[in-house]
Design a protein around this motif. Structure first.
Motif, PDB file in Angstrom:
ATOM      1  N   GLU A  65       0.835  -1.202   0.000  1.00 20.88           N
ATOM      2  CA  GLU A  65       0.000   0.000   0.000  1.00 20.88           C
ATOM      3  C   GLU A  65       0.865   1.246   0.000  1.00 20.88           C
ATOM      4  OE1 GLU A  65      -2.306   1.158   3.461  1.00 20.88           O
ATOM      5  OE2 GLU A  65      -0.950   0.075   4.767  1.00 20.88           O
ATOM      6  N   ARG A  67       0.490   5.060   1.633  1.00 18.52           N
ATOM      7  CA  ARG A  67      -0.322   5.728   2.653  1.00 18.52           C
ATOM      8  C   ARG A  67       0.405   6.951   3.169  1.00 18.52           C
ATOM      9  NH1 ARG A  67       1.002   1.098   7.078  1.00 18.52           N
ATOM     10  NH2 ARG A  67       2.955   1.979   7.787  1.00 18.52           N
ATOM     11  N   LYS A  68      -0.286   7.708   4.022  1.00 17.97           N
ATOM     12  CA  LYS A  68       0.336   8.828   4.704  1.00 17.97           C
ATOM     13  C   LYS A  68       0.946   8.323   6.004  1.00 17.97           C
ATOM     14  CE  LYS A  68      -2.335  12.774   3.116  1.00 17.97           C
ATOM     15  NZ  LYS A  68      -3.125  13.921   3.566  1.00 17.97           N
ATOM     16  N   THR A 118      -4.233  -3.798   4.400  1.00 20.80           N
ATOM     17  CA  THR A 118      -3.632  -2.520   4.738  1.00 20.80           C
ATOM     18  C   THR A 118      -3.780  -2.236   6.222  1.00 20.80           C
ATOM     19  OG1 THR A 118      -5.669  -1.322   4.296  1.00 20.80           O
ATOM     20  CG2 THR A 118      -4.155  -1.615   2.452  1.00 20.80           C
ATOM     21  N   ALA A 120      -5.145   0.335   7.570  1.00 17.84           N
ATOM     22  CA  ALA A 120      -6.496   0.828   7.841  1.00 17.84           C
ATOM     23  C   ALA A 120      -7.477  -0.329   8.009  1.00 17.84           C
ATOM     24  CB  ALA A 120      -6.944   1.748   6.710  1.00 17.84           C
TER      25      ALA A 120
END
Length: 176
Positions: A65, A67-68, A118, A120
């Motif tokens: 992934e 991502r931030k 992920t 999240a």
């Protein structure tokens, strides 16, 4: 077998099966990524150092992934002037799983599966917000045992009646 690779201005020591977080790389989830900047290889045949890179060596990875990252707070202040500024920044990062290392006559591959879940999704499942993955096999029906006797509800203990004695009434009765 392990390798030291260079990406995003940083160096990482990796082995097949490792999950690493690096600076943002281009590509979609599930894409294969290859690193040719291998600085060092270590394995059964010993350690091979590059000058500065090892020619012909490569590390293969799968992009899980993008991502931030964690938030970094920026705070500026000039004392006694009433000047304060607060700002924040979240750097983009990529999560990779190392699949194999090749070079200097050796190679190592990871035989396991790539977990594409992920961060999240992991957090959502931990809080019970995401649907659970159901198995395709039919689950056996739960076994119902003999019904147990219902448990009687517990009653609160009875309150004691408080008797109040009035000292003034007792004193007047003694004088009479």
């Amino acid at each position: 077998m392990y390798a030291v690779i260079k990406t995003g201005g940083k160096q990482y020591r990796v082995q097949p099966g490792d999950v690493i977080v690096v600076e943002k790389l281009d590509g979609d989830a599930g894409a294969n990524v290859s690193f040719g900047d291998v600085l060092m290889l270590g394995g059964d045949k010993g350690v091979t150092l590059g000058a500065p890179m090892i020619s012909g060596a490569s590390v293969a990875a799968t992009l899980i992934e993008t991502r931030k990252g964690e938030k970094v707070k920026i705070f500026k202040k000039t004392r006694r002037q009433g000047y304060r500024r607060t700002n924040g920044h979240r750097q983009m990062e990529s999560v990779l799983q190392i699949m194999g290392i090749e070079g200097s006559g050796e190679s190592a591959k990871w035989d396991g599966e790539v977990n594409m879940m992920t961060k999240a999704e992991i957090n959502a499942r931990a809080r019970g917000l995401a649907p659970r993955v159901e198995t395709t096999e039919a689950a056996p029906a739960p076994v119902v045992e003999a019904a147990e006797k219902p448990v009687a509800a517990k009653k609160a203990p009875a309150k004691k009646a408080a008797t109040k004695t009035e000292p003034a009434a007792d004193a007047s009765a003694d004088e009479a």
